[in-house]
Design an enzyme around this catalytic site. Structure first.
Site, mmCIF file in Angstrom:
data_model
loop_
_atom_site.group_PDB
_atom_site.id
_atom_site.type_symbol
_atom_site.label_atom_id
_atom_site.label_comp_id
_atom_site.label_asym_id
_atom_site.label_seq_id
_atom_site.Cartn_x
_atom_site.Cartn_y
_atom_site.Cartn_z
ATOM 1 N N CYS A 143 8.956 1.962 11.701
ATOM 2 C CA CYS A 143 8.087 0.877 11.212
ATOM 3 C C CYS A 143 8.826 -0.418 10.958
ATOM 4 C CB CYS A 143 7.442 1.253 9.879
ATOM 5 S SG CYS A 143 6.981 2.928 9.715
ATOM 6 N N ARG A 169 -6.419 3.590 10.367
ATOM 7 C CA ARG A 169 -6.049 2.186 10.623
ATOM 8 C C ARG A 169 -6.383 1.720 12.043
ATOM 9 N NH1 ARG A 169 -1.918 0.633 7.038
ATOM 10 N NH2 ARG A 169 -2.316 1.646 5.042
ATOM 11 N N ASP A 202 3.919 -2.306 12.881
ATOM 12 C CA ASP A 202 2.460 -2.149 12.894
ATOM 13 C C ASP A 202 1.742 -3.358 13.475
ATOM 14 O OD1 ASP A 202 2.563 0.369 11.761
ATOM 15 O OD2 ASP A 202 2.698 -0.450 9.732
ATOM 16 N N ASP A 240 3.663 -5.717 2.505
ATOM 17 C CA ASP A 240 3.965 -4.665 3.494
ATOM 18 C C ASP A 240 4.570 -5.222 4.793
ATOM 19 O OD1 ASP A 240 3.266 -2.086 2.442
ATOM 20 O OD2 ASP A 240 1.166 -2.702 2.469
ATOM 21 N N HIS A 269 0.063 7.313 10.270
ATOM 22 C CA HIS A 269 0.045 6.866 11.668
ATOM 23 C C HIS A 269 0.506 8.004 12.584
ATOM 24 C CE1 HIS A 269 0.782 2.623 9.988
ATOM 25 N NE2 HIS A 269 -0.352 2.528 10.631
ATOM 26 N N ARG A 304 -3.201 -6.547 5.267
ATOM 27 C CA ARG A 304 -2.128 -6.815 6.225
ATOM 28 C C ARG A 304 -2.571 -7.733 7.375
ATOM 29 N NH1 ARG A 304 1.673 -2.007 7.687
ATOM 30 N NH2 ARG A 304 2.844 -3.878 8.197
ATOM 31 N N LEU A 309 0.843 -1.203 0.000
ATOM 32 C CA LEU A 309 0.000 0.000 0.000
ATOM 33 C C LEU A 309 0.877 1.251 0.000
ATOM 34 C CD1 LEU A 309 -2.296 -1.194 2.920
ATOM 35 C CD2 LEU A 309 -2.861 -1.240 0.475
#
Ligand code: CIR
Length: 265
Positions: free
Chosen positions: A260, A131, A66, A60, A173, A85, A18
């Site tokens: 991340c 998210r 995440d 991803d 985020h 995800r 993404l």
């Protein structure tokens, strides 16, 4: 002090993940080399790096932060808000079980991604974003409270930044826009610096044209910073931080930042 980090290299189909950055597709081999540089930087900070196998089922999955929230008092498996995800949690659950006796989990209808969770000492900021929903944030706050931590929520749903071409871009985020450095200090974007939630902290404000740099990462005696942010680099150096500047170009193309790429504990 962090002693461990879990990472997962990008798979060859990383470009199928993404993204909203509109910076063109990432080059797999450059991403691979940048990831290797990131792992070496973590090792230089004194952490043991556990590397999971790259997983082409989830383009991803290199953005492993995440998928969980890990603290010195316990671990929580996230439940990604991005449907593509969702399956990433399986292998992360398995590896966390090798480090933690109990792995808590966010349950539907909650969704939560670790990129929305910023630990500042014994307090956590939890972003509510596209998210991470309110139910997910509430569940996490309760679990963190059982560990003895406090939390506050930060609504990110209307937070925007300016893309390289001047177009407005949703902030993905919470940690795309803030980082906690320890010592009661936060690095944050201009927009976030205006918010009341952070008024008790010493703020290092990142200029809008260096906003991607706000996702920097304190690991023990170093601050890891993405290359290409000279003003922020100078600010951090002048405070006395040891910087390790890393190329992140291919991850930026996929909306990912420095934090991340690892789970740290
Ligand atoms: C995604 O959209 O989920 C990935 N392409 C990027 C995730 C970046 N993660 C993070 O900021 N914590």
């Amino acid at each position: 002090m962090f002693t461990n980090a879990i990472v997962r290299p990008p798979p060859p189909n990383f470009a199928e993940g993404l993204t909203t950055a509109d910076l063109g597709p990432p080059d797999y081999w450059v991403a691979w080399a940048e990831h290797a540089g990131y792992c070496a930087a973590l090792e230089k900070c004194g952490v043991k790096v556990t590397k999971l196998d790259a997983d082409p089922n989830f383009p991803d999955s290199t953005f492993i932060e995440d998928i969980a929230v890990v603290t010195e008092r316990g671990a929580v498996l996230a439940l990604p808000g991005a449907a593509s995800r969702a399956g990433e949690v399986e292998t992360v659950r398995d590896v966390l079980a090798t480090f933690f006796q109990t792995v808590h989990a966010i349950e539907p209808p909650g969704t939560l991604e670790g990129g929305d969770v910023c630990q500042a000492g014994n307090h956590f900021f939890i972003g509510i974003s596209k998210r991470t929903n309110e139910a997910g944030a509430e569940q996490l706050a309760q679990i963190l409270s059982s560990f003895g931590y406090t939390s506050t929520f930060v609504d990110m749903r209307h937070e925007r930044t300016t893309r390289w071409d001047g177009a407005p871009l949703d902030v993905l985020h919470l940690k795309s826009a803030i980082a906690y450095l320890g010592d009661n200090r936060l690095v944050l974007t201009e927009a976030m610096a205006k918010r009341a939630e952070f008024s008790d902290y010493q703020l290092i404000v990142v200029d809008e044209d260096e906003a991607y740099g706000a996702n920097c990462l304190r690991v023990n005696d170093y601050v890891l910073l993405a290359a290409g942010h000279p003003k922020l680099s100078n600010k951090l150096k002048s405070i006395g931080y040891n910087l390790n500047v890393l190329d992140m170009s291919e991850f930026q193309r996929m909306d990912g930042g420095l934090s991340c790429l690892s789970l740290r504990f």
